[in-house]
Design an enzyme around this catalytic site. Structure first.
Site, PDB file in Angstrom:
ATOM      1  CB  SER A 225      -0.955  -0.038   1.194  1.00 14.50           C
ATOM      2  OG  SER A 225      -1.979   0.924   1.069  1.00 14.50           O
ATOM      3  CD  GLU A 358      -5.761  -4.073  -3.603  1.00 16.68           C
ATOM      4  OE1 GLU A 358      -5.834  -3.689  -2.413  1.00 16.68           O
ATOM      5  OE2 GLU A 358      -4.718  -4.503  -4.112  1.00 16.68           O
ATOM      6  CG  HIS A 419      -5.805  -2.350   0.763  1.00 15.29           C
ATOM      7  ND1 HIS A 419      -5.010  -2.216  -0.355  1.00 15.29           N
ATOM      8  CD2 HIS A 419      -5.271  -1.520   1.695  1.00 15.29           C
ATOM      9  CE1 HIS A 419      -4.035  -1.348  -0.117  1.00 15.29           C
ATOM     10  NE2 HIS A 419      -4.173  -0.909   1.127  1.00 15.29           N
TER      11      HIS A 419
END
Length: 522
Positions: A225, A358, A419
């Site tokens: 990320s 995600e 995510h």
């Protein structure tokens, strides 16, 4: 005092203390070691230092906690670029205070943590099979958290399994977050300080990691990320004649997001200063920021997010309240930024990927709904397509590139393969993620079986530049990326390879669901 999400942040620990966290107090043993640096005059030299050696979670791995790579960013050094510690280096102090932060928005997905916070946070941890002369590959891990939360010192990122199973040295730094790390305000902070922190930590590794059995000429930087975005920027900034990074692992990098314009970042900074000291202007406002307590800074940070929120997001790009700024110094201006990333992609071998769902971590939606389709489109534009482009550009430059989609999800999970879901699999840290909603009620043995295969493939890339070198204990045959269409390794209970092609980018602005709602910091 409460933060922007209405939560009471943890009280920061006293700056400059050498306190040990609970696991240290249970497990540490004090050992005296003499370290002689070949470059004795270098500011990073740690000579004749006493090291705290802590038993790690994995038998046979030595853990050095709280190694200072910079002087504490307090007092006159608040809002200043990091300064090498010089003779300040206490090689392993046990002081592992994490950067001041409010609770993460993703705590309802990943779970939470309660590690002590301190503005004195520029430290790193090292896991090694032995502090000898073996010159093992080095894995430098950069945590995510939208530049607002997280820490390299968290149990989520315990490097014990990776170090023991791959015979590698794992390094995990903390860096400054939020306003303390990314505020951009003339006369106070140039911004991008968190990025400079990471570069200084990597420089420390280049100079000192041989003391811990690592090879400074075999460094793989792995980020997730915001950490992946940081890693990409670090590759772009490194000197071609003296590369400090030799391979990359990019997990869910939001490479489709552009850095903030300086004017936009200044608007956020002004909102922060107003919240910190209403009515103060000019030099008085700047002085308030330099002298404010950490709790006051966190409160003002949350108030600024509520006041300004997503209004600064450039059309077509999800926004972040604090993060990289296109200042033309650390990060190039927007006119040059995409070409800058394209050039960076061709510099090192890469293993790059995304998760199948995600956006469900940020905004879960019913499958097939309009909201679900919007989430998928945002995920493609922010995570998947730019990752495919990075891999394709690496291949065009003659670099090995491998792409993956992490598709595993527990049955009936409203988060799906969201995510961050790959993190416990990469680190083998399921115990630290116990109770994380994103993992559901999946049996630990099921998670562990896939985790071992993922770790084997990742470690094979770190050691050999090829995830296939893991052999039968890793994932199935994993082909190199051919072009922007793939192929892609889909990681699930039953892994498979596909070449589905890059999804078309949206012609309309990307919705701001990835951005941080005004009522909640990331």
């Amino acid at each position: 005092m409460v933060d922007a999400a209405g939560q009471r942040p943890q009280e920061p620990q006293p700056c400059g203390s050498f306190c040990s966290c609970n696991d240290v107090s249970r497990n540490c043993a004090l050992t005296a070691r003499s370290r002689v640096n070949d470059s004795a005059s270098h500011p990073y030299t740690d000579r004749n230092m006493t090291h705290l050696t802590h038993s790690a979670a994995h038998t046979g791995v030595q853990l050095y906690r709280g190694i200072r790579y910079a002087q504490p960013p307090i007092g006159a050094l608040r809002f200043a670029p990091p300064v090498a510690h010089g003779t300040y280096g206490h090689a392993a102090t046990g002081h592992t205070g994490i950067a001041p932060q409010s609770p993460s928005r993703l705590r309802n997905v990943m779970g939470d943590f309660a590690d002590p916070q301190s503005e004195d946070c520029l430290n790193l941890s090292v896991w090694t099979p032995a502090a000898d002369q073996a010159r093992r590959p080095v894995l430098f891990w950069i945590h995510g958290g939208a530049f607002m939360s997280g820490a390299g010192a968290l149990g989520w990122y315990d490097g014990s399994h990776l170090s023991a199973e791959g015979d590698v040295v794992v390094v995990s730094p903390n860096y400054r977050l939020g306003a303390l790390g990314f505020l951009h305000q003339t006369g106070l902070s140039d911004g991008n300080l968190g990025l400079l922190d990471l570069e200084l930590a990597l420089q420390w590794v280049r100079i000192n990691i041989h003391r811990y059995g690592g090879d400074p000429d075999r460094i793989t930087v792995m980020g997730q990320s915001a950490g992946a975005w940081s890693a990409a920027l670090m590759v772009a900034r490194m000197k071609a004649e003296a590369p400090s990074i030799h391979q990359l692992i990019l997990q869910s990098g939001p490479l489709g997001v552009s850095p903030a314009l300086p004017e936009s970042a200044t608007v956020m900074a002004q909102a922060f200063l107003h919240a910190l000291a209403p009515g103060a202007n000019g030099a008085e406002a700047l002085q308030h920021a330099r002298a404010a307590s950490v709790p006051a800074i966190l409160e003002a940070q949350g108030a600024a997010i509520r006041a300004v929120g997503n209004s600064l997001t450039p059309p077509g790009h999800p926004g972040l309240p604090f993060g990289p700024v296109a200042d033309g110094k650390v990060v190039p201006g927007l006119a040059d930024y995409r070409a800058y990333l394209e050039q960076a992609a061709g510099r090192v071998p890469v293993l790059v990927g995304w998760t199948r769902d995600e956006m469900s971590a940020f905004q879960a939606a019913d499958p097939g709904s309009a909201e679900d389709r919007a989430n998928a489109a945002t995920a493609r534009a922010v995570f998947e397509n730019p990752s495919r482009q990075w891999a394709s550009q690496a291949r065009r430059a003659g670099r090995p590139a491998y792409a993956f989609s992490f598709d595993w999800a527990p049955a009936d999970s409203r988060f799906g393969a969201c995510h961050c879901i790959e993190l416990p699999f990469v680190f083998g840290s399921q115990a630290a993620f116990a109770g994380a909603p994103m993992l559901g009620d999946e049996p630990a043995v099921s998670i562990d079986n896939l985790s071992r295969r993922v770790r084997a493939a990742w470690l094979a890339f770190v050691r050999h530049g090829d995830p296939n070198a893991a052999g039968p204990q890793g994932l199935p045959g994993w082909p190199l990326v051919a072009d922007i269409d793939g192929p892609v390794m889909h990681i699930d209970t039953r892994c498979h390879v596909s070449a589905t092609g890059m999804q078309p980018a949206r012609s309309t602005p990307v919705p701001s669901t990835f951005s941080i709602p005004r009522s909640s910091p990331p």
